[in-house]
Design a protein around this motif. Structure first.
Motif, short mmCIF file in Angstrom:
data_model
loop_
_atom_site.label_atom_id
_atom_site.label_comp_id
_atom_site.label_asym_id
_atom_site.label_seq_id
_atom_site.Cartn_x
_atom_site.Cartn_y
_atom_site.Cartn_z
N LEU A 113 0.85 -1.64 0.05
CA LEU A 113 0.04 -0.13 -0.18
C LEU A 113 1.24 1.06 0.16
O LEU A 113 0.57 1.74 -0.98
CB LEU A 113 -0.86 0.13 1.44
N TYR A 116 2.37 1.92 -3.75
CA TYR A 116 1.07 2.27 -4.06
C TYR A 116 1.26 3.90 -4.04
O TYR A 116 0.97 5.23 -4.78
CB TYR A 116 0.25 1.13 -4.44
N PHE A 117 0.62 4.09 -2.16
CA PHE A 117 1.09 5.44 -2.07
C PHE A 117 1.80 6.53 -3.13
O PHE A 117 1.91 7.70 -3.54
CB PHE A 117 0.30 6.12 -0.76
N TRP A 123 -4.39 5.58 -6.64
CA TRP A 123 -4.26 3.89 -7.53
C TRP A 123 -5.42 3.97 -6.83
O TRP A 123 -6.41 2.05 -7.48
CB TRP A 123 -3.38 3.08 -6.86
N TYR A 124 -6.41 3.98 -6.04
CA TYR A 124 -7.33 4.08 -4.99
C TYR A 124 -9.02 4.40 -5.69
O TYR A 124 -9.51 3.45 -5.70
CB TYR A 124 -7.67 4.27 -3.50
N THR A 125 -8.52 4.51 -6.93
CA THR A 125 -9.59 4.90 -7.94
C THR A 125 -9.71 4.02 -9.28
O THR A 125 -10.48 4.31 -10.15
CB THR A 125 -9.86 6.12 -8.38
N ASP A 126 -8.36 3.27 -9.39
CA ASP A 126 -8.37 1.88 -10.80
C ASP A 126 -8.73 0.85 -9.96
O ASP A 126 -8.30 0.24 -9.09
CB ASP A 126 -6.81 2.66 -10.81
N TYR A 129 -5.09 -1.59 -9.69
CA TYR A 129 -5.10 -1.50 -8.11
C TYR A 129 -5.59 -2.22 -7.14
O TYR A 129 -4.96 -3.01 -6.28
CB TYR A 129 -4.03 -0.34 -8.64
N LEU A 130 -6.81 -1.98 -7.08
CA LEU A 130 -8.10 -2.37 -6.00
C LEU A 130 -8.09 -4.08 -6.16
O LEU A 130 -7.49 -4.18 -4.76
CB LEU A 130 -9.25 -1.82 -5.95
N SER A 131 -7.76 -4.66 -7.33
CA SER A 131 -7.84 -5.67 -7.08
C SER A 131 -5.97 -6.55 -6.79
O SER A 131 -6.02 -7.65 -5.95
CB SER A 131 -8.34 -6.01 -8.68
N VAL A 133 -4.52 -5.31 -4.86
CA VAL A 133 -4.31 -5.11 -3.01
C VAL A 133 -5.07 -6.51 -2.76
O VAL A 133 -4.58 -7.05 -1.62
CB VAL A 133 -4.27 -3.84 -2.43
#
Length: 355
Positions: A113, A116-117, A123-126, A129-131, A133
């Protein structure tokens, strides 16, 4: 630990094949960097080699793994080698402990995490990337679960080994009691007779000494036979063994009905029961005669041992180690033991075992 070697080798193979496919399929931007690919492959090969025979302390080896995983991940253009970090809590659980594994699993997820930050703003809107994580978190959970199951299996295996050793110790104790106890009792009786008749009847005293010597030799033969049977699985001739037992001890009669059908465990159980019964008849019952009847049926084998000793009150009797061993030995193979006795009427023991 073998379970670590097997699991890590499987994960390394999957990561290697995925990285090579990514490069060969031309999925890398700009056609890929051969030098990075070579470093990626070399890193996994090093892991394969040192994983086979780790020579370090578990904590040091865990640190080496993490460093190598980080280096391989940095060289891997596909980013698929992040899966290697799933092994960190798995290995830690098996080598360092549960608490350290949980902390390291949380640290791996936090590192992903944090990366990514820092390098992937927003990234948390993609969804991709969420998948990633989510799948990494699931992988960590499965790794910890597998490690927990593996530890439980190893502990259960240790308990089974301890129980098996305890059963074996009990069996050896029974064999010593039944075999040597029987012969030592016979030797004691013969030597007592020798001392009693030494002055009045020297010839009878000499015969008693000879009988004691013969009993000692039979004890040694029985021990050697038991050792050979344990190692080679030799068959056991119960009728012949009982015939010799009756002939050598209390001059009783032996009646055999049916053809031998029982296995070696069943026949050994019946023979030990006969030995213990004769020993008890001599030592406690003061018997002068013991008769035995061996009956082979379609499904069971039964041995009845009766003596003309003093007997006892069955309601007030507490079983000693010998009778307990006889009963437990029979019950271990699905059989049972019955004792019938009255004061002044002798004792009868019936042992029935599955054929």
């Amino acid at each position: 630990m073998r379970v670590i070697s097997v699991v890590t080798a499987m994960v390394y193979s999957v990561v290697l094949l995925a990285g090579l496919y990514y490069a060969v399929a031309g999925l890398s931007p700009g056609g890929g960097d051969l030098l990075r690919l070579a470093g990626f492959v070399a890193g996994l090969v090093v892991l394969y080699l040192i994983e086979r025979k780790p020579r370090w302390h578990p904590v040091r080896w865990l640190i080496v793994r993490v460093v190598l995983y980080a280096g391989i991940a940095a060289l891997d253009e596909s980013g698929l080698s992040r899966a290697l970090f799933v092994l960190v809590p798995f290995v830690a659980y098996l080598t360092v402990g549960r608490r350290a594994a949980l902390w390291l699993g949380a640290a791996c997820l936090a590192a992903l995490l944090g990366g990514y930050f820092i390098w992937m703003p927003g990234w948390y809107t993609d969804a991709n990337y969420l998948s990633d994580v989510l799948m990494f978190a699931v992988g960590l959970t499965l790794a910890l679960t597998m490690a927990h199951i593996a530890v439980g299996a190893l502990e259960a295996q240790g308990m089974v080994a301890e129980m098996t050793a305890e059963v074996e110790r009990t069996r050896i104790a029974r064999d010593i009691h039944d075999t040597l106890g029987h012969h030592l009792t016979a030797i004691t009786v013969q030597l007592e007779m020798s001392m009693a008749f030494r002055d009045r009847d020297p010839e009878k005293a000499d015969r008693s000494v000879a009988n004691a010597y013969a009993s000692a030799r039979r004890a040694l033969t029985d021990v050697r036979s038991a050792v050979r049977a344990m190692h080679s699985g030799d068959e056991f001739d119960l009728p012949a063994a009982l015939q010799e037992l009756v002939r050598d001890d209390l001059y009783g009669e032996l009646k055999i009905t049916g053809a031998p059908t029982a296995g070696i465990k069943a026949e050994s159980t019946l023979y030990r029961a006969a030995q213990e019964s004769i020993t008890n008849a001599r030592r406690h019952g003061k018997a002068t005669k013991v008769s035995m009847a061996l009956t082979y049926g379609a499904d069971t084998a039964r041995l009845v041992i009766a003596d003309n000793g003093c007997g006892f009150d069955i309601d007030d009797y507490t079983e000693g180690f010998g009778l307990q061993a006889m009963r437990e030995r029979a019950e271990l193979i699905g059989g049972h033991l019955q004792i019938d006795s009255k004061l002044g009427k002798g004792t009868q023991i019936t042992v029935t075992v599955p054929a």
